[in-house]
Design an enzyme around this catalytic site. Structure first.
Site, PDB file in Angstrom:
ATOM      1  N   SER A 192       0.852  -1.192   0.000  1.00 31.31           N
ATOM      2  CA  SER A 192       0.000   0.000   0.000  1.00 31.31           C
ATOM      3  C   SER A 192       0.887   1.241   0.000  1.00 31.31           C
ATOM      4  CB  SER A 192      -0.942  -0.035   1.211  1.00 31.31           C
ATOM      5  OG  SER A 192      -1.768   1.111   1.250  1.00 31.31           O
ATOM      6  N   HIS A 219      -2.644  -1.019  -3.428  1.00 32.33           N
ATOM      7  CA  HIS A 219      -3.802  -0.150  -3.204  1.00 32.33           C
ATOM      8  C   HIS A 219      -3.631   1.104  -4.057  1.00 32.33           C
ATOM      9  CE1 HIS A 219      -4.306  -1.989   1.111  1.00 32.33           C
ATOM     10  NE2 HIS A 219      -4.614  -2.837   0.149  1.00 32.33           N
ATOM     11  N   ASP A 312      -4.053  -5.130   5.719  1.00 26.63           N
ATOM     12  CA  ASP A 312      -4.437  -5.939   4.562  1.00 26.63           C
ATOM     13  C   ASP A 312      -3.290  -6.884   4.217  1.00 26.63           C
ATOM     14  OD1 ASP A 312      -5.923  -6.882   2.424  1.00 26.63           O
ATOM     15  OD2 ASP A 312      -5.271  -5.285   1.064  1.00 26.63           O
TER      16      ASP A 312
END
Length: 368
Positions: A192, A219, A312
Site C-alpha cells: 500500500s 492499493h 491488509d
C-alpha cells in the site's frame, strides 16, 4: 502534540478547504500555506512542518521539483494531490519517485458517496504519514521511467522513498535465514503506502527469465494502475501489465491488480477480475488475492508483504501459511509505513523478514 501541516496549492479555494478539513481535527495544526513550489521550499525550511500537502501543477515551480528540493534540504513527508487521469497518474508516480509518501485525488470530496468519510481519510493519511520513516524518504530524486523496455536495471533506476538518505546509516542487514528453494507456482506481492517505489525496487532486480509468474496487489485508484503497470514494464526486465479477466499466469510476467476491482487466481493459472465488493475497504484487496492463491496452489505460493498502512494481507497470509506456503515481510527499517508487514510479523506469519534491497535477490534465489 499536534501534527504540524503546511498546505501548498495555487488555488486559494483549495488551500482554504484543505486547511478547514485538517484544522477540524484536534490532532492537526495547519502552521502555514503556500501558493507555489518555491514557497513550499521556503516555508518547509522556515516552519519545519511534520507533513506537507501539495498540488503538482503550480506556477513558478511545480510540485515535483519542489518535492525533490525538499527531500534534499529538509526531508519531510509529502502528500500529493493529483487528478484521476492517465496523465495525473503519471505525474503522481513521478512525485512518488521524487520522494512523496502518498497521494489523494484532488476532487476527493466530489468523487465519494460519503464526503464525511473521505474527509476523515485525508486526516488519517496526514496523521499516518507524519509517523512515516523519514530516513526512507530522504533521498535525492531519480530519473522518471524513460528507460528502454526491459533494459538491465541499475541501482540508480529506482525511486527515492525506499532508499537511505545522505548522512543516514544504512538499514540493518536482514537477519532471517536464507530463503527456502522450492518450485513455486506463484509469487504474490501485496503493498500500500510506499508501494509504488518499493515494487519498482524489487521487480527491477528480477531477470527476464524469472521462473515463476507474479501477481501484484497495490492499493491504487482505477485510473492509476494502467499507468503504473506501463511504468514498471519500461523499467523491468520481466514483463508487467495491468491484469485483465482471463489472463494466463506465466513465468516472467507480473500482473498488476486493476484499481477498483478484485483479482483472484485459480488452479488452472487463470486470472479472474471481479467487481470491487463495497464491503471491503480495499479495491484491490491483498487478502482476496492471497486467499485465492492459497486455495489454488496450496504450498506452492511465495507471498511478500511490503510497506503499507493497515493490516491488509494478514488474513490472506494466514490462509497461505495454513496451506504450507511461504510468507515474507519487509523489515521496519526500510518501510515507509510499517503497518501491513508489522501485522504479518506480529501474527507470527512471516517465515522471513528482509530489508527492501534484499527482497529481489532472495526471490531469485528461492525460485531458481
Amino acid at each position: 502534540m499536534a501534527v504540524k501541516v503546511l498546505v501548498v496549492d495555487d488555488s486559494g479555494f483549495f488551500r482554504r478547504r484543505v486547511s478547514e478539513i485538517l484544522s477540524a481535527d484536534g490532532q492537526i495544526q495547519v502552521v502555514g500555506t503556500g501558493t507555489n513550489g518555491r514557497e513550499a521550499i521556503e516555508q518547509a525550511l522556515a516552519l519545519r512542518p511534520d507533513v506537507i500537502t501539495m498540488d503538482y501543477e503550480m506556477p513558478l515551480m511545480d510540485g515535483i521539483t519542489a518535492v525533490r528540493n525538499i527531500m534534499q534540504r529538509c526531508p519531510t513527508p509529502v502528500l500529493m494531490f493529483s487528478s484521476l487521469t492517465h496523465e495525473g497518474a503519471r505525474v503522481t508516480l513521478d512525485a512518488l519517485d521524487a520522494g512523496a509518501v502518498d497521494y489523494l485525488p484532488k476532487n476527493f470530496e466530489d468523487i465519494s458517496r460519503n464526503p464525511d468519510k473521505v474527509r476523515q481519510l485525508l486526516c488519517e493519511k496526514v496523521l499516518t504519514i507524519a509517523r512515516s520513516n523519514r530516513r526512507s524518504i530522504s533521498l535525492p530524486p531519480l530519473p522518471s521511467a524513460t528507460s528502454s523496455s526491459h533494459a538491465p536495471a541499475s541501482s540508480s533506476s529506482v525511486g527515492a522513498s525506499a532508499r537511505v538518505g545522505a548522512g543516514a546509516s544504512p538499514a540493518p542487514a536482514s537477519t532471517s535465514a536464507a530463503p527456502k528453494r522450492k518450485a513455486y507456482r506463484l509469487v504474490a506481492i501485496g503493498t500500500s503506502t510506499g508501494g509504488p517505489v518499493a515494487l519498482q525496487r524489487v521487480l527491477t532486480q528480477l531477470p527476464a527469465n524469472f521462473p515463476a509468474p507474479l501477481v501484484l496487489i497495490q492499493h491504487m485508484p482505477a485510473a492509476f494502475t494502467k499507468a503504473f503497470a506501463e511504468r514498471l514494464d519500461k523499467l523491468c526486465r520481466i514483463n508487467v501489465k495491468e491484469a485483465e479477466d482471463g489472463d494466463i499466469l506465466r513465468p516472467g510476467l507480473a500482473l498488476l491488480a486493476p484499481g477498483g476491482k478484485q483479482m483472484m487466481v485459480d488452479g488452472r493459472g487463470t486470472v479472474r477480475i471481479l467487481p470491487g465488493d463495497e464491503r471491503l475497504n480495499y479495491k484491490p484487496c491483498v487478502d482476496v488475492t492471497f486467499g485465492s492463491a492459497a486455495k489454488a496452489y496450496n504450498d506452492k505460493v511465495l507471498a511478500v508483504v511490503l510497506t503499507g498502512m493497515g493490516a491488509d494481507g494478514r488474513e490472506g497470509a494466514r490462509l497461505l501459511k495454513q496451506g504450507g506456503s511461504q510468507v515474507w515481510a519487509q523489515d521496519e527499517a526500510s518501510c515507509v509505513i510499517y503497518g501491513m508487514p508489522m501485522a504479518v510479523v506480529k501474527a507470527n506469519l512471516a517465515d522471513a523478514v528482509y530489508g527492501l534491497d534484499d527482497i529481489g535477490r532472495h526471490l531469485v534465489e528461492a525460485c531458481q
